[in-house]
Design a protein around this motif. Structure first.
Motif, PDB file in Angstrom:
ATOM      1  N   SER A   7      10.636 -29.082 -31.224  1.00  0.00           N
ATOM      2  CA  SER A   7      11.085 -28.240 -32.321  1.00  0.00           C
ATOM      3  C   SER A   7       9.947 -27.316 -32.736  1.00  0.00           C
ATOM      4  N   VAL A   8      10.306 -26.124 -33.165  1.00  0.00           N
ATOM      5  CA  VAL A   8       9.282 -25.176 -33.601  1.00  0.00           C
ATOM      6  C   VAL A   8       8.585 -25.669 -34.864  1.00  0.00           C
ATOM      7  N   SER A   9       9.209 -26.578 -35.605  1.00  0.00           N
ATOM      8  CA  SER A   9       8.627 -27.075 -36.846  1.00  0.00           C
ATOM      9  C   SER A   9       7.864 -28.381 -36.674  1.00  0.00           C
ATOM     10  N   ASP A  10       7.840 -28.905 -35.442  1.00  0.00           N
ATOM     11  CA  ASP A  10       7.176 -30.191 -35.189  1.00  0.00           C
ATOM     12  C   ASP A  10       6.227 -30.017 -34.011  1.00  0.00           C
ATOM     13  N   PRO A  11       4.912 -30.175 -34.195  1.00  0.00           N
ATOM     14  CA  PRO A  11       3.975 -29.960 -33.085  1.00  0.00           C
ATOM     15  C   PRO A  11       4.102 -31.002 -31.969  1.00  0.00           C
ATOM     16  N   ASN A  57      15.613 -22.872 -32.581  1.00  0.00           N
ATOM     17  CA  ASN A  57      14.961 -24.035 -33.187  1.00  0.00           C
ATOM     18  C   ASN A  57      14.079 -24.791 -32.195  1.00  0.00           C
ATOM     19  N   TYR A  58      14.154 -24.410 -30.913  1.00  0.00           N
ATOM     20  CA  TYR A  58      13.468 -25.192 -29.902  1.00  0.00           C
ATOM     21  C   TYR A  58      12.374 -24.381 -29.218  1.00  0.00           C
ATOM     22  N   ARG A  59      11.415 -25.078 -28.729  1.00  0.00           N
ATOM     23  CA  ARG A  59      10.389 -24.495 -27.869  1.00  0.00           C
ATOM     24  C   ARG A  59      10.240 -25.425 -26.669  1.00  0.00           C
TER      25      ARG A  59
END
Length: 266
Positions: free
Chosen positions: A47-51, A3-5
């Motif tokens: 998060s991968v879903s939040d730029p 879930n993380y980057r």
């Protein structure tokens, strides 16, 4: 965690300057100057879903170092070495690293050396600035930054004897002691608290080393060493997680077509 980057990026440029002064055939001075400008030091996690990263730290720092070393052949059998290095680290602290050594030529085959030195390891930008709470899980936390983190320091003293045998090769025996202060560790100060880098342990290391090296006329080279040491936390009576015995054996084969190969066992 998928879930993380996260990652880190850095840009820097620098200059180095070295010079030598030969005042006398038996007296030599060396001087050096280093400047490094870290124009961009970026740490991020998200998060991968939040730029938008929820850990976003950008810094620009400069590091400078200067040193002077004096090598003085006092007599045909005595060599004195003295030096001082001065650094300004990422936090713009001024750190001093002196060293002093002497070499005594006991005979054409035997050499005695004694060296004392002090050095340091500065905290890096990750240890100083990285940290944030996890916005998705209250019970899960990232580590906390610590801009007050100090450098590690070490003092070392070693005494060695070297004997060169015409047929059997070069033998060496040395004893050493290291005293390390303010070692940087990632710890959890209290249960449930964020992890943070702190200056914690002071360590002492004492040991001896035996070594042997031999080169043959047909370009074979052999080397081996064995070290016995004890590393303890100062003020405590237990040893830390460090090897007590280390051994090494190396064989380097003759150069073939400009290429040298070697086999090493440790």
């Amino acid at each position: 965690n998928l879930n993380y980057r996260g990652g880190a990026e850095g840009n820097w440029w620098g200059l180095e300057f070295h010079t030598n002064w030969q005042w006398h055939k038996d007296h030599k001075l060396q001087h050096g100057l280093i400047f490094q400008d870290n124009t961009r030091q970026w740490l991020y996690t998200g998060s991968v879903s939040d730029p938008k990263p929820f850990v976003d730290s950008t810094a620009s720092t400069q590091v400078t170092s200067t040193w002077l070393e004096d090598r003085w052949q006092l007599t045909p059998v005595w060599l004195l070495i003295a030096g001082l290095r001065i650094d300004h680290n990422l936090k713009q602290e001024t750190l001093y690293s002196p060293k002093l050594g002497a070499v005594y030529q006991l005979s054409p085959q035997d050499t005695l050396r004694i060296n004392y030195a002090e050095a340091w390891l500065s905290p890096n930008i990750y240890q100083l600035r990285y940290g944030s709470k996890d916005p998705f899980f209250v019970e899960k936390k990232f580590q906390a930054p610590n801009p007050k983190l100090n450098a590690e320091h070490i003092k070392s003293l070693d005494l060695s004897w070297e004997h060169n045998h015409q047929h059997l090769g070069r033998f060496g025996l040395s004893g050493f002691t290291y005293q390390t202060q303010d070692m940087i560790e990632l710890v959890q100060p209290t249960p449930g608290a964020q992890e943070i880098h702190l200056n914690r342990n002071d360590l002492s290391a004492n040991g001896v080393q035996l070594e042997w090296h031999k080169s043959t006329q047909n370009d074979w080279r052999f080397g081996s060493s064995v070290t016995f040491q004890t590393v303890t936390e100062r003020g405590q009576n237990w040893q830390v997680d460090a090897p007590e015995r280390l051994a090494k054996l190396q064989v380097r084969f003759p150069t073939l077509s400009g290429i040298r190969t070697a086999v090493e066992w440790q």
